[in-house]
Design an enzyme around this catalytic site. Structure first.
Site, PDB file in Angstrom:
ATOM      1  N   HIS A   1      -1.033   3.996   7.409  1.00  0.00           N
ATOM      2  CA  HIS A   1      -0.434   4.974   6.190  1.00  0.00           C
ATOM      3  C   HIS A   1      -0.296   6.277   6.519  1.00  0.00           C
ATOM      4  O   HIS A   1      -1.081   6.803   7.480  1.00  0.00           O
ATOM      5  CB  HIS A   1      -1.671   4.715   5.171  1.00  0.00           C
ATOM      6  CG  HIS A   1      -1.888   3.368   4.807  1.00  0.00           C
ATOM      7  ND1 HIS A   1      -3.127   2.906   5.172  1.00  0.00           N
ATOM      8  CD2 HIS A   1      -1.047   2.530   4.063  1.00  0.00           C
ATOM      9  CE1 HIS A   1      -2.853   1.449   4.720  1.00  0.00           C
ATOM     10  NE2 HIS A   1      -1.744   1.329   4.120  1.00  0.00           N
TER      11      HIS A   1
ATOM     12  N   ASP B   1      -4.369   7.228   8.770  1.00  0.00           N
ATOM     13  CA  ASP B   1      -5.238   6.317   9.209  1.00  0.00           C
ATOM     14  C   ASP B   1      -4.815   5.573  10.174  1.00  0.00           C
ATOM     15  O   ASP B   1      -5.454   4.435  10.533  1.00  0.00           O
ATOM     16  CB  ASP B   1      -6.028   5.576   7.938  1.00  0.00           C
ATOM     17  CG  ASP B   1      -4.664   4.519   7.367  1.00  0.00           C
ATOM     18  OD1 ASP B   1      -3.592   4.376   7.680  1.00  0.00           O
ATOM     19  OD2 ASP B   1      -5.237   4.151   6.018  1.00  0.00           O
TER      20      ASP B   1
ATOM     21  N   SER C   1       0.826  -1.353  -0.078  1.00  0.00           N
ATOM     22  CA  SER C   1       0.118   0.044  -0.052  1.00  0.00           C
ATOM     23  C   SER C   1       0.755   1.259   0.008  1.00  0.00           C
ATOM     24  O   SER C   1       0.506   2.475  -0.214  1.00  0.00           O
ATOM     25  CB  SER C   1      -0.987   0.146   1.284  1.00  0.00           C
ATOM     26  OG  SER C   1      -0.309  -0.152   2.290  1.00  0.00           O
TER      27      SER C   1
END
Ligand SMILES: *[C@@H]1O[C@H](CO)[C@@H](O)[C@H](O)[C@H]1NC(C)=O
Ligand SMILES: *[C@@H]1O[C@H](CO)[C@@H](O)[C@H](O)[C@H]1NC(C)=O
Ligand SMILES: *[C@@H]1O[C@H](CO)[C@@H](O)[C@H](O)[C@H]1NC(C)=O
Length: 381
Positions: free
Chosen positions: A340, A337, A37
Site C-alpha cells: 500500500h 507498507d 484495500s
C-alpha cells in the site's frame, strides 16, 4: 477527438439549461464504492479487527489512530470525496453494525481490504488461496440488499442511484497478488485475466441495469515498484529492472492487464451510450513518482514502515507487527507498507486523476458541474 470534446461541451451546455430548469440534484454528491484495500475505509475492520492494517502506526497521518484504512492516512477515495466537497464515504458494514443504514443514502463503501474480483472458490480451484471471500459478487449483493431497502422506504432511490458516482475498483489486483505471492508464473496468471475482466464487466453491467450512470473504473498500480515484490522477486540480473529500479516483467504484466481492461471499457461504452464510463489510470498517475524520486522527497523505493532489508520490507516483521515503526516523515515516501502507498502518494495520484490527464474522459468535466452527475457521452477511446 476534437469533435468529441465539442459534443461534450454542447451536451453539457444543454444539461446546464435542463439542470437549472428542473433543479436537479447536485452531481456526484454521492459515492458508492466497490473494491479492495485501495478503497476500503473500514469494512474489513468490522469483519476482522485484528488484521495488521488496524494496528499503529497505520492511520498515524491525518487520523492520528488506525482508521480502518490500509495506509498511514487518507486514500484515493477520500481525496475524490474531498474534491467533490462531500464527507468521507462510510463503510457499509460499519453503518450496518451501528444501525445507521439510513445514512447510506448519502453514499456507502462496499470495498473490503484483501478482496478479489473472482470468487473465493474459483481461485481455490486454481490452487490460489485468497485471504478473504468478500469478492465483487459479495459486495454487489450487499449493494442490492441496500438498494432494496432504500427503494422500499420513501426515498427516491432511482434518483439517488442516477446521481451517484460509482467507483468500481481498483479490484482484481488481489487476484494477481495472491497468485504472485504463491509464485505462480505470469503465463499462468494471464490465463485468468479474462475471468477477472469478466467479473468487472458483469459488475458494471449490473450496476448500469440498477440505474448507475456514472462509473469510474480504475486499473492496477505499478506492482513492479512495490517493496514486497522487489523483495520476494529480487534478482541479480540487472536486466530485470527498469531505469527506476522497478521489476520490468511485473510492470509489463500490469500494463498488459490495464490495456485489456481499457478495451473492455470501450466495449461497454458502445453497449451503454447513456452511461459515463471513466477509466482511472492509477498506473500512469503513479508513474511520475517513480520517474522523479524528488517529487515527494525521499529518493528511492524504500518504504516508510518496515523492518530492514534493501527496501525496508522484511517478510518476518511487517508494518503493523509489534515493534515495527514508521519513518519520521511518511509524506516524503511513496510506499507505506510494501504493498500500500502513503497518503502523500494517494493524494498525488488523485490530483493526477482530477487535475491531470489520468482519467478518461476527464473526471472533472463529468463530476464538477453542478447539474447532474455528468453528461451522457459518446466517448470512445
Ligand atoms: C467465507 O469463508 C468463511 C470461512 O472460510 C465461511 O465460513 C463463509 O461462509 C464464507 N462466506 C461466503 C460468503 O462464502
Ligand atoms: C527482519 O526482521 C527480523 C525480526 O525482527 C530481524 O531479526 C531481522 O534482522 C530483520 N532483517 C533485516 C534484514 O533487517
Ligand atoms: C458546486 O456547488 C457547490 C455547493 O453549492 C459549490 O461549493 C461549488 O463551488 C460548485 N462547483 C462548481 C464547479 O460550480
Amino acid at each position: 477527438m476534437g469533435s468529441v470534446a465539442d459534443d461534450g461541451r454542447i451536451a453539457m451546455a444543454v444539461l446546464v439549461m435542463i439542470g437549472s430548469l428542473t433543479g436537479m440534484a447536485y452531481p456526484c454528491t454521492t459515492i458508492f464504492s466497490f473494491g479492495d484495500s485501495l478503497a476500503d475505509t473500514g469494512n474489513l475492520n468490522v469483519i476482522s479487527p485484528s488484521n495488521y492494517c488496524f494496528s499503529p502506526p497505520y492511520g498515524q497521518t491525518f487520523f492520528h489512530h488506525p482508521s480502518g484504512r490500509c495506509s498511514d492516512g487518507r486514500l484515493i477515495i477520500d481525496f475524490i470525496a474531498e474534491s467533490l466537497g462531500i464527507p468521507a464515504v462510510k463503510p457499509y458494514l460499519g453503518m450496518k453494525k451501528f444501525g445507521d443504514l439510513n445514512s447510506a443514502v448519502k453514499g456507502a463503501n462496499f470495498a473490503v481490504a484483501g478482496s478479489t474480483a473472482l470468487d473465493f472458490s474459483f481461485l481455490q480451484e486454481r490452487g490460489i488461496h485468497a485471504e478473504n471471500n468478500y469478492s465483487l459478487t459479495v459486495q454487489l449483493n450487499w449493494f442490492r440488499e441496500f438498494l432494496h431497502a432504500l427503494c422500499s422506504s420513501s426515498h427516491n432511490c432511482h434518483e439517488v442511484v442516477a446521481n451517484s458516482l460509482f467507483l468500481v475498483g481498483e479490484i482484481g489486483g488481489n487476484d494477481f497478488n495472491y497468485a504472485l505471492f504463491q509464485q505462480k508464473s505470469i503465463p499462468e496468471i494471464k490465463t485468468f485475466v479474462p475471468y477477472v475482466l469478466n467479473a468487472i464487466v458483469s459488475a458494471v453491467n449490473e450496476l448500469i441495469d440498477l440505474g448507475a450512470r456514472t462509473l469510474m473504473i480504475p486499473g492496477d498500480l505499478p506492482l513492479g515498484c512495490s517493496a514486497r515484490y522487489l523483495t520476494i522477486y529480487g534478482s541479480m540480473d540487472k536486466n530485470e529492472y527498469d531505469q527506476n529500479g522497478c521489476l520490468k516483467w511485473l510492470n509489463e504484466f500490469v500494463e498488459y492487464y490495464n490495456q485489456k481492461l481499457q478495451s473492455e471499457i470501450n466495449r461497454l461504452r458502445r453497449l451503454h451510450p447513456y452511461a459515463n464510463l471513466i477509466y482511472a489510470d492509477y498506473y500512469n498517475a503513479a508513474l511520475p513518482l517513480y520517474n522523479d524520486p524528488t517529487i515527494l522527497g525521499f529518493p528511492g523505493l524504500k518504504i516508510c514502515c518496515g523492518n530492514g532489508g534493501p527496501y525496508n520490507y522484511n517478510t518476518s516483521a511487517v508494518c503493523g507487527d509489534p515493534g515495527v515503526i514508521a519513518c519520521d516523515n511518511p509524506s516524503q515516501y511513496i510506499g507505506w507498507d510494501g504493498l500500500h502507498l502513503t497518503e502523500a502518494a494517494y493524494k498525488f495520484i488523485t490530483d493526477g486523476l482530477i487535475n491531470g490527464p489520468y482519467s478518461h474522459p476527464q473526471f472533472k468535466t463529468l463530476c464538477f458541474m453542478n447539474v447532474s452527475c455528468g453528461y451522457f457521452n459518446t466517448y470512445i477511446d
